[in-house]
Design a protein around this motif. Structure first.
Motif, short mmCIF file in Angstrom:
data_model
loop_
_atom_site.label_atom_id
_atom_site.label_comp_id
_atom_site.label_asym_id
_atom_site.label_seq_id
_atom_site.Cartn_x
_atom_site.Cartn_y
_atom_site.Cartn_z
N LEU A 1 -40.80 -107.90 4.38
CA LEU A 1 -40.33 -106.52 4.30
C LEU A 1 -41.49 -105.54 4.25
CD1 LEU A 1 -37.41 -107.08 1.78
CD2 LEU A 1 -37.32 -107.04 4.27
N VAL A 2 -42.61 -105.95 3.65
CA VAL A 2 -43.81 -105.11 3.67
C VAL A 2 -44.30 -104.96 5.11
CG1 VAL A 2 -46.22 -104.91 2.94
CG2 VAL A 2 -44.51 -105.75 1.33
N LEU A 3 -44.35 -106.08 5.84
CA LEU A 3 -44.83 -106.06 7.23
C LEU A 3 -43.90 -105.25 8.13
CD1 LEU A 3 -45.92 -109.79 7.74
CD2 LEU A 3 -47.17 -107.91 6.69
N GLN A 4 -42.60 -105.28 7.85
CA GLN A 4 -41.64 -104.53 8.66
C GLN A 4 -41.66 -103.04 8.30
OE1 GLN A 4 -37.73 -106.47 8.25
NE2 GLN A 4 -38.81 -108.42 8.10
N SER A 5 -41.79 -102.72 7.03
CA SER A 5 -41.73 -101.33 6.58
C SER A 5 -43.01 -100.56 6.89
CB SER A 5 -41.46 -101.28 5.07
OG SER A 5 -40.25 -101.93 4.75
N PHE A 6 -44.12 -101.29 6.95
CA PHE A 6 -45.42 -100.66 7.23
C PHE A 6 -46.08 -101.43 8.38
CE2 PHE A 6 -44.29 -100.02 2.80
CZ PHE A 6 -44.40 -98.64 2.68
N PRO A 7 -45.52 -101.28 9.58
CA PRO A 7 -45.88 -102.15 10.72
C PRO A 7 -47.25 -101.85 11.32
CG PRO A 7 -44.33 -100.48 11.44
CD PRO A 7 -44.45 -100.33 9.95
N SER A 8 -47.84 -102.89 11.88
CA SER A 8 -49.15 -102.76 12.52
C SER A 8 -49.09 -101.83 13.73
CB SER A 8 -49.65 -104.14 12.96
OG SER A 8 -48.75 -104.75 13.87
N ASP A 9 -47.93 -101.75 14.38
CA ASP A 9 -47.77 -100.89 15.55
C ASP A 9 -48.00 -99.42 15.22
OD1 ASP A 9 -47.19 -103.14 16.97
OD2 ASP A 9 -45.03 -102.80 17.07
N GLU A 10 -47.83 -99.08 13.94
CA GLU A 10 -48.03 -97.71 13.50
C GLU A 10 -49.39 -97.51 12.83
OE1 GLU A 10 -44.71 -96.53 11.13
OE2 GLU A 10 -43.25 -96.94 12.70
N GLY A 11 -50.25 -98.53 12.94
CA GLY A 11 -51.60 -98.40 12.42
C GLY A 11 -51.82 -98.94 11.02
N TRP A 12 -50.80 -99.53 10.41
CA TRP A 12 -50.98 -100.12 9.09
C TRP A 12 -51.76 -101.42 9.24
CZ3 TRP A 12 -49.80 -97.30 4.90
CH2 TRP A 12 -48.92 -96.24 5.06
N PRO A 13 -52.63 -101.75 8.27
CA PRO A 13 -53.55 -102.90 8.42
C PRO A 13 -52.94 -104.25 8.06
CG PRO A 13 -54.00 -101.80 6.35
CD PRO A 13 -52.90 -101.00 7.01
N PHE A 14 -51.73 -104.51 8.54
CA PHE A 14 -51.04 -105.76 8.24
C PHE A 14 -50.77 -106.56 9.51
CE2 PHE A 14 -49.55 -102.84 4.83
CZ PHE A 14 -50.10 -103.51 3.75
N ILE B 1 -59.64 -99.76 4.69
CA ILE B 1 -58.30 -100.24 4.34
C ILE B 1 -57.92 -99.78 2.94
CG2 ILE B 1 -56.97 -102.32 3.77
CD1 ILE B 1 -58.33 -103.71 6.13
N ALA B 2 -58.86 -99.90 2.01
CA ALA B 2 -58.61 -99.46 0.63
C ALA B 2 -58.26 -97.97 0.61
CB ALA B 2 -59.85 -99.73 -0.23
N GLU B 3 -58.95 -97.19 1.41
CA GLU B 3 -58.68 -95.75 1.47
C GLU B 3 -57.32 -95.47 2.11
OE1 GLU B 3 -58.90 -91.64 1.34
OE2 GLU B 3 -60.09 -93.15 0.26
N GLN B 4 -57.03 -96.12 3.23
CA GLN B 4 -55.77 -95.88 3.93
C GLN B 4 -54.57 -96.24 3.07
OE1 GLN B 4 -55.15 -98.31 7.42
NE2 GLN B 4 -53.25 -97.27 7.99
N LEU B 5 -54.63 -97.36 2.37
CA LEU B 5 -53.51 -97.78 1.54
C LEU B 5 -53.35 -96.92 0.30
CD1 LEU B 5 -53.76 -101.68 1.74
CD2 LEU B 5 -52.40 -100.12 3.14
#
Length: 430
Positions: free
Chosen positions: A213-226, A267-271
């Motif tokens: 659910l973390v990977l789906q809610s904050f997807p890599s396609d939108e630039g999230w580092p997962f 990554i620490a900053e973005q999150l």
């Protein structure tokens, strides 16, 4: 000298015994060995846990599994090696007629013991006993009581079920439901648009291992580092293969390690600070939980089970005590690897928190980092000119174990800038 000779002898003897033991195991499993290469166990409903649905993580990839499009890589086919694969993570090949074959990672989202405990917990919630008909049991749990008449998944229902929803906001839960990938009707935040089985699968995932659910809610396609979520079948989840784990780069050339360190701080900053006002705090930070892309060299989080999501907008709205006071994570001595000190409740009640900087600096970058018997962190043994300059050591120490009030915030900012300078210098000198 004598001690080193004895150690070498013991090491060679141990290595020989291990090889002999492995050979004996191979002989004892010869029949199973040939059988393993002849069949594709990923088409077996029981093996992938499809028979346990809706007490499972989803079914969106079941057609691909059943059609034989997903196959284990060579070592993954040897079941006796599962003894060493405690985390139940496998490498596999996924093939599409038009796209060709690519590497994927399959996860059971828990050890065998943890998965057995899931079954027991479901049965206890349903019947009060540790064993029951699992499928019937699911329909007697709170996972089934949220029926189609309920419009929204609300915080009071799921708060505290897992790290993801330790302090959920309605905005976060709407996002989780709207982006749920295990339904054909994704895009709606209304629970009533999910089938009963889909709703139960969503809630069970949220309660027992919310990583998908973390990977789906904050997807890599939108630039999230997962890592990119692909789909699930039963209790087997598929995610995109990123690359080798960060640990593989521990002794990489200095310029490479500087670049990786810079990305980790980014990554620490973005999150921590992003336009969505969701703060994602990594509670489990180790070299094994990050991987590096082989082509682009990009660092990605590959284990997102232990992530707290705090809604900064809600915190500003509710204004809990000291909500606007900057929070400083405390460094504490620890005799274990990759341990962190934190309060989940504080992470959920402050707008400004330095946890992610602290976690990356302490467990990955600084001289305080320990992993697999090593110390010194990713930025160990810097070149003589960097040592002479002294800034790197000073910033890493202040980021890990600050001596000034709010020192970590400033040190993290300056460390990112300094690592950027070092990266640019190395690129210029090539």
């Amino acid at each position: 000298m004598l001690r080193s000779l004895k150690f070498g002898r013991v090491y060679r003897c141990g290595k020989f015994l291990f090889i002999v033991a492995l050979f004996v195991i191979l002989l004892m499993n010869t029949h199973n060995l040939f059988a393993s290469f002849q069949r594709n166990e990923l088409t077996d409903r029981r093996f992938i846990g499809l028979n346990k649905c809706p007490a499972c993580f989803g079914t969106s990839w079941c057609r691909k599994f059943m059609n034989g499009q997903v196959t284990f890589e060579m070592w993954g086919r040897l079941r006796f090696l599962d003894f060493f694969n405690v985390k139940n993570v496998y490498f596999a090949q996924y093939g599409e007629p038009r796209e060709g074959t690519r590497r994927v990672v399959l996860k059971r989202l828990g050890s065998n013991q943890e998965l057995a405990e899931i079954d027991q917990k479901i049965c206890k919630r349903a019947t009060g006993r540790p064993r029951c008909d699992l499928i019937q049991g699911m329909y007697k749990t709170e996972f089934a009581r949220l029926n189609g008449d309920v419009r929204l998944l609300t915080p009071e229902v799921v708060e505290g079920w897992s790290d993801l929803v330790h302090c959920p906001s309605q905005r976060l839960l709407d996002r989780v439901v709207r982006r749920y990938a295990e339904t054909k009707d994704s895009g709606s935040f209304l629970l009533k648009n999910l089938k009963d089985t889909e709703r139960m699968q969503l809630l069970m995932t949220l309660a027992f291992n919310p990583e998908p659910l973390v990977l789906q809610s904050f997807p890599s396609d939108e630039g999230w580092p997962f890592a990119k979520y692909l789909g699930a079948c039963g209790r087997m989840v598929a995610v995109n293969y990123v690359g080798e784990e960060l640990w593989s780069f521990y002794n990489a050339p200095w310029e490479k390690r500087v670049d990786l360190a810079k990305q980790l701080m980014d990554i620490a900053e973005q999150l921590t600070n992003n336009d969505f006002d969701f703060a994602l705090y990594l509670l489990d930070v180790s070299f094994d939980n990050f991987a590096v892309g082989p082509r682009d060299g990009k660092v990605i989080v590959v284990d997102a089970e232990n992530v707290i999501v705090a809604d900064k907008r809600l915190i500003k709205q509710n204004k809990p005590e000291n909500y606007d006071v900057w929070y400083e994570s405390r460094y504490e001595e620890c005799d274990k690897e990759a341990c962190l000190s934190f309060s989940k409740d504080i992470l959920c009640s402050r707008v400004t928190v330095d946890h992610n900087y602290y976690a990356v600096c302490q467990n990955l970058l600084s001289r305080f980092a320990t992993w697999r018997g090593t110390t010194g962190g990713l930025l160990h043994d810097p070149p003589a000119d960097v040592v002479k300059d002294g800034r790197l050591t000073t910033l890493l120490d202040e980021c890990t174990k600050p001596q000034k009030r709010y020192g970590r915030y400033q040190a993290a900012k300056e460390l990112r800038e300094f690592l950027t300078q070092l990266t640019q210098l190395s690129n210029t000198s090539r």
